[in-house]
Write an enzyme that holds these catalytic residues in place. Structure first.
Site, mmCIF file in Angstrom:
data_model
loop_
_atom_site.group_PDB
_atom_site.id
_atom_site.type_symbol
_atom_site.label_atom_id
_atom_site.label_comp_id
_atom_site.label_asym_id
_atom_site.label_seq_id
_atom_site.Cartn_x
_atom_site.Cartn_y
_atom_site.Cartn_z
ATOM 1 N N HIS A 101 0.885 -1.173 0.000
ATOM 2 C CA HIS A 101 0.000 0.000 0.000
ATOM 3 C C HIS A 101 0.919 1.219 0.000
ATOM 4 C CE1 HIS A 101 -2.273 -3.062 2.323
ATOM 5 N NE2 HIS A 101 -3.368 -2.496 1.868
ATOM 6 N N ASP A 104 2.302 1.999 3.375
ATOM 7 C CA ASP A 104 3.236 1.046 4.003
ATOM 8 C C ASP A 104 4.666 1.506 3.793
ATOM 9 O OD1 ASP A 104 0.998 -0.628 4.204
ATOM 10 O OD2 ASP A 104 1.588 -1.861 2.480
ATOM 11 N N GLU A 268 -8.929 -13.694 -1.483
ATOM 12 C CA GLU A 268 -8.170 -13.980 -0.253
ATOM 13 C C GLU A 268 -8.851 -15.103 0.520
ATOM 14 O OE1 GLU A 268 -6.579 -10.752 2.037
ATOM 15 O OE2 GLU A 268 -6.956 -11.786 3.921
ATOM 16 N N HIS A 271 -10.820 -14.104 3.651
ATOM 17 C CA HIS A 271 -12.028 -13.338 3.317
ATOM 18 C C HIS A 271 -13.121 -14.293 2.847
ATOM 19 C CE1 HIS A 271 -9.511 -9.433 2.442
ATOM 20 N NE2 HIS A 271 -9.345 -9.908 3.662
ATOM 21 N N ASP A 296 -4.684 -13.795 -2.489
ATOM 22 C CA ASP A 296 -4.013 -13.466 -1.241
ATOM 23 C C ASP A 296 -4.019 -14.741 -0.418
ATOM 24 O OD1 ASP A 296 -3.413 -10.889 -1.849
ATOM 25 O OD2 ASP A 296 -4.599 -9.966 -0.259
ATOM 26 N N ASP A 307 -10.567 -11.848 10.729
ATOM 27 C CA ASP A 307 -9.529 -11.991 9.709
ATOM 28 C C ASP A 307 -8.171 -12.162 10.398
ATOM 29 O OD1 ASP A 307 -8.582 -11.930 7.124
ATOM 30 O OD2 ASP A 307 -8.640 -9.746 6.936
ATOM 31 N N ASP A 309 -5.521 -13.708 9.312
ATOM 32 C CA ASP A 309 -4.389 -13.586 8.371
ATOM 33 C C ASP A 309 -3.199 -14.460 8.756
ATOM 34 O OD1 ASP A 309 -5.652 -11.819 6.663
ATOM 35 O OD2 ASP A 309 -4.805 -10.021 7.583
#
Ligand code: XUL
Ligand code: CO
Length: 441
Positions: A101, A104, A268, A271, A296, A307, A309
């Protein structure tokens, strides 16, 4: 240049019997599987946010991660150190791509002008490191959700000034993605959704969101950015109801606004499961609708409803995901981005290597198993046979549009009894297990 991970050297493939935690057991980048090398099938990418900027903070505690760039006190020096460390990581892990991003990689300044200046400085450094290490940008994106200005969303904000700011931010993010030869550009919904309809004009929000995407399409054309645009569905988090709920919702939205020819999806895993689907379901739906663009890779925890991750280590899910990806003819120009973060308690810098190795090996093994499964055709043959009634007789006439209700009524009146066959789910599940357990390569 400083070395940030001096305790870890280049990770090599040592095969499934190796006991060295700093080696690949299944990922052998140049090994040919079918028509291409593993690295071309997988196109692994490092996620900048989870790897370089995540601190391990959660709603109950502050960050725990110990990172070699912690000593930098100036924001721009910190950004540069992270960028250098990112390339060292990619180099040692043999990861060819990365994703980021805008926020980031460079800190926000007091004004948009200052923010863009910071970005330009870091992008120049990034570009030189890409050349030095021979690394590529899988996708760029704009973070239009962290700053408090986005409290009501970005493209779906009730505040036109915020919409304008988001447009300016995305314009710049597309420009830097182009500058770095990014192969895709991602739109994840961020705060594009709502908490309560009591204060929401859903119709206007959806129309505005489509307007923003159309502007992106127009601008990309204007500046000659030819990367693939991707939308990343997610059903909830941060808002209660995210507009890009799942692949099916995104497809309906895109078709409704005549945007479907410009966008594919970035699916993802976590998700998908938040939407009460399997990863396989989302990939399959996207594939059959010809808009599977990229993935993802991560996994959620079946006992937690958010989420998480996590790095993907579930071989069953990875196999079925790779099965869909092989059937899709691969993902290029998309790839496998590890939108995954080490757990809060895995706070040592070496954990970053161990986590990526685990994720890459899981997908590499999944690719190996899925390739054999597809090549031998056990599942394909079964499904073909299961639907064979549509290849002859009345079924063929249905498919070819030759019959209507009256003809089918005449057929049904004379067709007694109807005979069905077993779906053999348990057999098929055990066949998949056989492929997973018998292939020790
Ligand atoms: C959030 C998420 C994002 C996108 C990029 O859940 O997945 O990191 O991948 O904005
Ligand atoms: Co993601």
């Amino acid at each position: 240049m400083r070395e940030y991970f001096e305790n870890v050297s280049k990770i090599n493939y040592e095969g499934a019997n190796s006991k060295n935690p700093y080696s690949f057991k299944y990922y052998n980048p140049d090994e040919i599987i079918g028509d291409k090398a593993m690295k071309e099938h997988l196109r692994f990418a490092l996620s900048y946010w989870h790897t370089l900027t995540a601190t391990g903070a959660d709603p109950f505690g502050v960050g725990t991660m110990i990172r070699p760039w912690d000593s930098e006190t100036n924001e721009m020096d910190l950004a540069k150190a992270r960028m250098e460390a990112a390339f060292e990581l990619m180099d040692k892990l043999n990861i060819e791509y990365f994703c980021f991003h805008d926020r980031d990689i460079a800190p926000e300044g007091k004004t948009l002008q200052e923010t863009n200046k910071n970005l330009d400085e870091i992008v120049a450094l990034c570009k030189s490191l890409m050349k030095k290490y021979n690394k590529k940008l899988l996708w760029g994106t704009a973070n239009c959700f962290t700053n408090p200005r986005y409290v009501h969303g970005a493209g779906t904000s009730c505040n036109a000034d915020v919409f304008a700011y988001a447009a300016a931010q995305i314009k710049k993010a597309i420009e830097i993605t182009k500058e770095l030869d990014g192969e895709n550009y991602v739109f994840w919904g961020g705060r594009e959704g709502y908490e309560t309809l009591l204060n929401t004009d859903m119709g206007l929000e959806l129309d505005n969101f489509a307007r923003l995407l159309q502007m992106a399409v127009d601008y990309a054309k204007e500046i000659g950015f030819t990367g693939q645009f991707l939308i990343e569905p997610k059903p909830k988090e941060p808002t209660k109801h995210q507009y890009d709920f799942d692949a099916a919702t995104v497809l309906g939205f895109l078709k409704n606004y005549n945007l479907d020819k410009y966008f594919k999806v970035n699916i993802e895993a976590n998700h998908a499961t938040l939407a009460q689907h399997t990863f396989q379901h989302e990939l399959h739906f996207a594939r059959i609708n010809k808009f599977l663009g990229s993935i993802d890779a991560n996994q959620g925890d079946p006992l937690l409803g958010w989420d998480t991750d996590q790095f993907p280590t579930n071989i069953y899910d990875a196999t079925l995901a790779m099965y869909e990806i092989l059937k899709n003819g691969g993902l290029a120009p998309g790839g496998v981005n590890f939108d995954s973060k080490v757990r809060r308690a895995s706070f040592e810098k070496e954990d970053l290597f161990l986590a990526y190795i685990a994720g890459m090996d899981t997908f590499a093994k999944g690719l190996r198993v899925a390739y054999k499964l597809l090549e031998n055709g056990d599942l394909e043959d079964f499904i073909k046979e299961k639907y064979s009634s549509f290849t002859e007789g009345i079924g063929k006439e249905i498919v070819e549009g030759k019959v209507g209700f009256k003809e089918l009524e005449a057929y049904a009146l004379n067709n007694n009894p109807i005979i069905n066959k077993s779906g053999r789910q348990e057999l098929l599940e055990s066949i998949v297990n056989q492929y997973i357990f018998e292939d020790h390569k």
